[in-house]
Motif scaffolding. Structure first.
Motif, PDB file in Angstrom:
ATOM      1  N   THR A  54       0.837  -1.202   0.000  1.00 22.23           N
ATOM      2  CA  THR A  54       0.000   0.000   0.000  1.00 22.23           C
ATOM      3  C   THR A  54       0.870   1.251   0.000  1.00 22.23           C
ATOM      4  OG1 THR A  54      -1.759  -1.168   1.189  1.00 22.23           O
ATOM      5  CG2 THR A  54      -1.818   1.242   1.243  1.00 22.23           C
ATOM      6  N   ASN A  58       0.940   4.095  -2.873  1.00 26.13           N
ATOM      7  CA  ASN A  58       0.650   5.506  -2.578  1.00 26.13           C
ATOM      8  C   ASN A  58       1.825   6.407  -2.940  1.00 26.13           C
ATOM      9  OD1 ASN A  58      -1.843   4.665  -1.755  1.00 26.13           O
ATOM     10  ND2 ASN A  58      -1.408   4.826   0.421  1.00 26.13           N
ATOM     11  N   LYS A  62       2.068   9.405  -6.355  1.00 24.10           N
ATOM     12  CA  LYS A  62       2.542  10.794  -6.338  1.00 24.10           C
ATOM     13  C   LYS A  62       3.257  11.164  -7.633  1.00 24.10           C
ATOM     14  CE  LYS A  62       3.278  10.836  -1.331  1.00 24.10           C
ATOM     15  NZ  LYS A  62       4.313  10.939  -0.285  1.00 24.10           N
ATOM     16  N   THR A  68      -4.639   5.835  -5.252  1.00 23.94           N
ATOM     17  CA  THR A  68      -4.019   5.409  -4.006  1.00 23.94           C
ATOM     18  C   THR A  68      -4.849   4.275  -3.411  1.00 23.94           C
ATOM     19  OG1 THR A  68      -5.265   7.058  -2.761  1.00 23.94           O
ATOM     20  CG2 THR A  68      -3.057   7.691  -3.514  1.00 23.94           C
ATOM     21  N   ARG A  69      -4.319   3.670  -2.370  1.00 17.82           N
ATOM     22  CA  ARG A  69      -5.027   2.602  -1.660  1.00 17.82           C
ATOM     23  C   ARG A  69      -5.021   2.910  -0.171  1.00 17.82           C
ATOM     24  NH1 ARG A  69      -7.204   1.613  -5.830  1.00 17.82           N
ATOM     25  NH2 ARG A  69      -6.845  -0.206  -7.128  1.00 17.82           N
TER      26      ARG A  69
END
Length: 88
Positions: A54, A58, A62, A68-69
């Motif tokens: 994760t 994430n 960017k 995202t997660r």
């Protein structure tokens, strides 16, 4: 650089970004499945592997257009495992 070359370069970069996202997301899903299986079997499990994937997702998001997660807790895994067991 021509407009066509610039567009091709941009699209190629986006494609590469999304391919990497899909690879990371698959690693995360596999980690979730392992945690769920261990939980359902009454075995000890953790979420470190899930959350490492994760974090990588994430961080990767960017740099581009991927989503995202959410970070996962052990309670979330337990709740989902119970729901899965109730399904016919």
């Amino acid at each position: 650089m021509s407009a066509h070359e610039a567009i091709t370069k941009h699209v190629t970069a986006q494609h590469r970004h999304l391919v990497r996202f899909m690879e990371l997301d698959e690693l995360r899903e596999q980690a979730i499945e392992r945690a769920l299986a261990r939980c359902a079997a009454g075995e000890p499990f953790g979420v470190d592997e899930i959350n490492a994937a994760t974090a990588a997702i994430n961080e990767h998001a960017k740099q581009g257009i991927s989503p995202t997660r959410v970070f996962v807790t052990e309670d979330m895994v337990r709740e989902y495992a119970v729901k899965q067991q109730r399904r016919p």
